[in-house]
Design a protein around this motif. Sequence first.
Motif, PDB file in Angstrom:
ATOM      1  N   MET A 244      -2.338  10.147   1.835  1.00  0.00           N
ATOM      2  CA  MET A 244      -2.418   9.993   3.290  1.00  0.00           C
ATOM      3  C   MET A 244      -1.897   8.559   3.728  1.00  0.00           C
ATOM      4  O   MET A 244      -2.980   7.733   3.355  1.00  0.00           O
ATOM      5  CB  MET A 244      -3.517  10.458   3.961  1.00  0.00           C
ATOM      6  N   ASP A 245      -0.813   8.345   4.245  1.00  0.00           N
ATOM      7  CA  ASP A 245      -0.590   6.915   4.686  1.00  0.00           C
ATOM      8  C   ASP A 245      -0.729   6.857   6.122  1.00  0.00           C
ATOM      9  O   ASP A 245       0.041   7.211   6.926  1.00  0.00           O
ATOM     10  CB  ASP A 245       0.825   6.704   4.202  1.00  0.00           C
ATOM     11  N   GLU A 246      -1.785   6.041   6.595  1.00  0.00           N
ATOM     12  CA  GLU A 246      -2.040   5.936   7.877  1.00  0.00           C
ATOM     13  C   GLU A 246      -2.001   7.359   8.789  1.00  0.00           C
ATOM     14  O   GLU A 246      -1.202   7.207   9.690  1.00  0.00           O
ATOM     15  CB  GLU A 246      -1.257   4.583   8.476  1.00  0.00           C
ATOM     16  N   PRO A 247      -2.538   8.318   8.326  1.00  0.00           N
ATOM     17  CA  PRO A 247      -2.444   9.417   9.204  1.00  0.00           C
ATOM     18  C   PRO A 247      -3.081   9.721  10.545  1.00  0.00           C
ATOM     19  O   PRO A 247      -2.550  10.475  11.098  1.00  0.00           O
ATOM     20  CB  PRO A 247      -3.196  10.477   8.031  1.00  0.00           C
TER      21      PRO A 247
ATOM     22  N   LYS B 204       0.880  -1.148   0.148  1.00  0.00           N
ATOM     23  CA  LYS B 204       0.013  -0.229  -0.146  1.00  0.00           C
ATOM     24  C   LYS B 204       0.866   1.085  -0.112  1.00  0.00           C
ATOM     25  O   LYS B 204       0.394   2.139  -0.684  1.00  0.00           O
ATOM     26  CB  LYS B 204      -0.831   0.037   1.198  1.00  0.00           C
ATOM     27  N   SER B 205       1.930   1.395   0.939  1.00  0.00           N
ATOM     28  CA  SER B 205       2.565   2.486   0.979  1.00  0.00           C
ATOM     29  C   SER B 205       3.623   2.470  -0.248  1.00  0.00           C
ATOM     30  O   SER B 205       3.723   3.670  -0.816  1.00  0.00           O
ATOM     31  CB  SER B 205       3.827   2.221   2.159  1.00  0.00           C
ATOM     32  N   THR B 206       3.881   1.415  -0.630  1.00  0.00           N
ATOM     33  CA  THR B 206       4.775   1.498  -2.071  1.00  0.00           C
ATOM     34  C   THR B 206       4.087   2.163  -3.282  1.00  0.00           C
ATOM     35  O   THR B 206       4.622   3.115  -3.826  1.00  0.00           O
ATOM     36  CB  THR B 206       5.084   0.145  -2.311  1.00  0.00           C
TER      37      THR B 206
END
Length: 259
Positions: free
Chosen positions: A173-176, A43-45
Amino acid sequence: MGKAIEAKDLNIYYSAFRAVEGVNMTIRPKTVTALIGPSGCGKSTYLRAINRMHEVIPGARVEGKLELDGKDLYGPGIDPVGVRRQIGMVFQRPNPFPTMSIYDNVIAGQRLNSKKLRKDATDDLVEKSLRGANLWNEVKDRLEKPGSGLSGGQQQRLCIARAIAVQPDVLLMDEPCSALDPISTLAIEDLINELKMDFTIVIVTHNMQQAARVSDYTGFFNIEGTGKPGKLVEMDETKTIFSQPKEKATEDYVSGRFG
Ligand SMILES: Nc1ncnc2c1ncn2[C@@H]1O[C@H](COP(=O)(O)OP(=O)(O)OP(=O)(O)O)[C@@H](O)[C@H]1O
Ligand SMILES: [Mg+2]
């Protein structure tokens, strides 16, 4: 503001390791898309590939296409710095510049883009961005104080203010909210709901309730095993993903029967 993103046959690599494979995804303008899936599924990638932050890692590269309103983000002559300005990012841990004042934090992106603004124009931008991030009333009397003096939830809203101050088209937004308490989390979720009037938003979350509350569309990524690439299993309207997904793996994941 608020543009569409399209991924076509996207593969994402760390050197020889294919971390994400074959993603085809349409992200509609001015909607919130949630990306969910188990740890390590990419997901982050994927998020970092969208704004070309992936490639700053040595050996990292992508294959396939990513487009912003039909424009190839990896096309010849496209400046990755410009892409990152158009497609802003908010991270898991709030990362304001700690010694910089609240005011300077908000315009840090502007300064980096070396745009010279007049003092009154800068004041307006700071107020507008802080209002946009629902933080203005809490900080308007201490704009010259360091950003590190704010609570975690306030710091995350400061980072959102910094991200929107450069007037991007898309916010990633990555797990904000993963470092925030429930009250601050709800404040960020309310804010996301308001921001989608102006921006296209993509949010990675491990919190199923959050995905259900905040997003219009949800994409489920999965991974078959260690060393295998992550893949987009299914994407649909959020209510469909949570009530009648097409794939069994999606149903198992959203209902907590995973692993
Ligand atoms: N800098 C890196 N160099 C090499 N491999 C990496 C790097 N960052 C991530 N990976 C690998 O790529 C794969 C996908 O990782 P990624 O961080 O995108 O997963 P994720 O879905 O965001 O997981 P999480 O939910 O834990 O944040 C994993 O196998 C991970 O080990
Ligand atoms: Mg991640």
